[in-house]
Design an enzyme around this catalytic site. Structure first.
Site, PDB file in Angstrom:
ATOM      1  N   LEU A  31       0.817  -1.217   0.000  1.00 51.16           N
ATOM      2  CA  LEU A  31       0.000   0.000   0.000  1.00 51.16           C
ATOM      3  C   LEU A  31       0.850   1.267   0.000  1.00 51.16           C
ATOM      4  CD1 LEU A  31      -2.961  -0.801   2.410  1.00 51.16           C
ATOM      5  CD2 LEU A  31      -3.055  -0.413  -0.048  1.00 51.16           C
ATOM      6  N   CYS A  49       9.512  12.303   4.000  1.00 49.62           N
ATOM      7  CA  CYS A  49       9.126  11.054   4.651  1.00 49.62           C
ATOM      8  C   CYS A  49      10.228  10.010   4.438  1.00 49.62           C
ATOM      9  CB  CYS A  49       7.813  10.555   4.058  1.00 49.62           C
ATOM     10  SG  CYS A  49       7.352   8.901   4.574  1.00 49.62           S
TER      11      CYS A  49
END
Length: 114
Positions: free
Chosen positions: A64, A87
């Site tokens: 995902l 991130c």
């Protein structure tokens, strides 16, 4: 394994997840809103800073996070936006596995990583 996890795994095996752009929350998310990648726009909307990726524990290992990244990178590409990979998943996992997306990385970030 719970029934929810088994159902999720079976569905993921047969079809890619539907990822939607939630402009109001500044994120790309799965249709069920459980997994997402958040961003902040910078430089008058010319740069998308990907700041956080979240996938619930029962959905981890299904790809995902990668699908979320692809959605964000495709969006950036189609809108002539560059990306800052703040991130750690994006910078340390997704980009090394998917180097074809590196041309979208904001030039100042690329220079500082040399």
């Amino acid at each position: 394994m719970t029934n929810t996890a088994a159902t999720t795994e079976a569905k993921m095996a047969t079809e890619p997840p539907k990822i939607v752009w939630n402009e109001g929350k500044r994120r790309f998310e799965t249709e069920d809103h459980e997994a997402f990648i958040e961003y902040k726009m910078r430089n008058n909307g010319k740069v998308m800073d990907l700041v956080h990726t979240y996938v619930p524990s029962f959905k981890r290992g299904l790809g995902l996070a990668s699908h979320l990244c692809v959605a964000a990178f495709e969006h950036a590409s189609s809108h002539s936006i560059s990306i800052i990979p703040s991130c750690s998943y994006v910078s340390d996992t997704f980009l090394p596995r998917n180097p074809s997306w590196k041309p979208l990385i904001h030039s100042e970030v690329f220079k500082s990583s040399i």
